[in-house]
Design a protein around this motif. Structure first.
Motif, mmCIF file in Angstrom:
data_model
loop_
_atom_site.group_PDB
_atom_site.id
_atom_site.type_symbol
_atom_site.label_atom_id
_atom_site.label_comp_id
_atom_site.label_asym_id
_atom_site.label_seq_id
_atom_site.Cartn_x
_atom_site.Cartn_y
_atom_site.Cartn_z
ATOM 1 N N PRO A 81 0.804 -1.223 0.000
ATOM 2 C CA PRO A 81 0.000 0.000 0.000
ATOM 3 C C PRO A 81 0.840 1.278 0.000
ATOM 4 O O PRO A 81 0.478 2.267 -0.646
ATOM 5 C CB PRO A 81 -0.833 -0.122 1.277
ATOM 6 C CG PRO A 81 -0.945 -1.594 1.510
ATOM 7 C CD PRO A 81 0.387 -2.141 1.088
ATOM 8 N N ARG B 293 2.186 1.841 -3.478
ATOM 9 C CA ARG B 293 1.140 2.339 -4.377
ATOM 10 C C ARG B 293 0.780 3.788 -4.069
ATOM 11 O O ARG B 293 0.502 4.572 -4.989
ATOM 12 C CB ARG B 293 -0.082 1.432 -4.283
ATOM 13 C CG ARG B 293 0.187 0.052 -4.887
ATOM 14 C CD ARG B 293 -0.991 -0.881 -4.747
ATOM 15 N NE ARG B 293 -0.698 -2.176 -5.351
ATOM 16 C CZ ARG B 293 -1.394 -3.284 -5.135
ATOM 17 N NH1 ARG B 293 -2.443 -3.258 -4.321
ATOM 18 N NH2 ARG B 293 -1.063 -4.418 -5.726
ATOM 19 N N ASP B 294 0.778 4.150 -2.794
ATOM 20 C CA ASP B 294 0.509 5.532 -2.428
ATOM 21 C C ASP B 294 1.576 6.461 -3.003
ATOM 22 O O ASP B 294 1.266 7.544 -3.527
ATOM 23 C CB ASP B 294 0.455 5.689 -0.907
ATOM 24 C CG ASP B 294 -0.821 5.110 -0.292
ATOM 25 O OD1 ASP B 294 -1.761 4.828 -1.055
ATOM 26 O OD2 ASP B 294 -0.849 4.952 0.942
#
Length: 201
Positions: free
Chosen positions: A160, A163-164
């Motif tokens: 995550p 991806r951020d």
């Protein structure tokens, strides 16, 4: 005027505690899910293959394309013991002979060492090569067993975060993306270990 401190050409930098340091690997969802459940690497992970661990978050982001490359969709942060990591360094052969190293001796070391050390250009968040290097440590043979059975203290899914960061970069918000990158101070090495792996800082 303050003089800017230059990063040494070959320096290990890693998120770390007094007893552990963090390395990264990227895998398929099948391997990642099994590793997260068991908190070590189990099938379909293959112990007979060399596995490369990377202390640099930015180099991992470059290598896996922020989790976009096939078979590297999931990025794991693996906390391992300092003792284990330093065992790996002490039992390693460089992928290229270090300066002044005898070629025959280096080739023999390659044949007998279960660990490989590779120094590759560090990358910024846009994947541009920088003028200093990041270490990769390849574990094979007995080293893989030590890694999976003894050294790992925790495995965390950092997909995550990857991806951020990728999303922020895509919208031009580098200032916010940089804040998500883990702090990676220099990892202290004994003089003998530094010489063995050709580190310069």
């Amino acid at each position: 005027m303050f003089e800017e401190r230059r990063v040494p050409d070959r320096q290990i930098r890693a998120a770390q505690t007094e007893t552990t340091l963090r390395v990264y690997q990227a895998y398929s969802p099948e391997i990642a899910d099994a590793a997260l459940e068991k908190q070590t690497f189990v099938a379909p992970f293959k112990r007979e293959r060399m596995t490369w661990i990377k202390p640099s978050f930015r180099w991992m982001a470059y290598r896996c394309g922020y989790g976009r490359k096939p078979g590297q969709e999931r990025v794991l942060a693996i906390d391992i013991t300092r003792d284990g990591f330093e065992w790996a360094l002490a039992n390693a052969a460089l992928s290229k002979p270090r300066r002044g190293q005898d070629a025959a001796g280096w080739k023999q070391q390659l044949k007998t060492s279960p660990v490989r050390i590779q120094w590759d250009p560090e990358r910024d968040l846009g994947h541009t090569a920088l003028d200093f290097r990041a270490i990769q440590v390849g574990l094979g043979g007995d080293a893989v067993d030590h890694y999976a059975d003894e050294w790992i203290t925790a495995i965390t899914d950092v997909t995550p975060v990857m991806r951020d960061i990728a999303g922020l970069l895509a919208t031009g918000r580098l200032d916010l993306a940089v804040k998500l990158v883990p702090h990676e101070p220099p990892y202290p090495l004994s003089p003998d270990l530094a010489e063995a792996i050709d580190a310069t800082g």
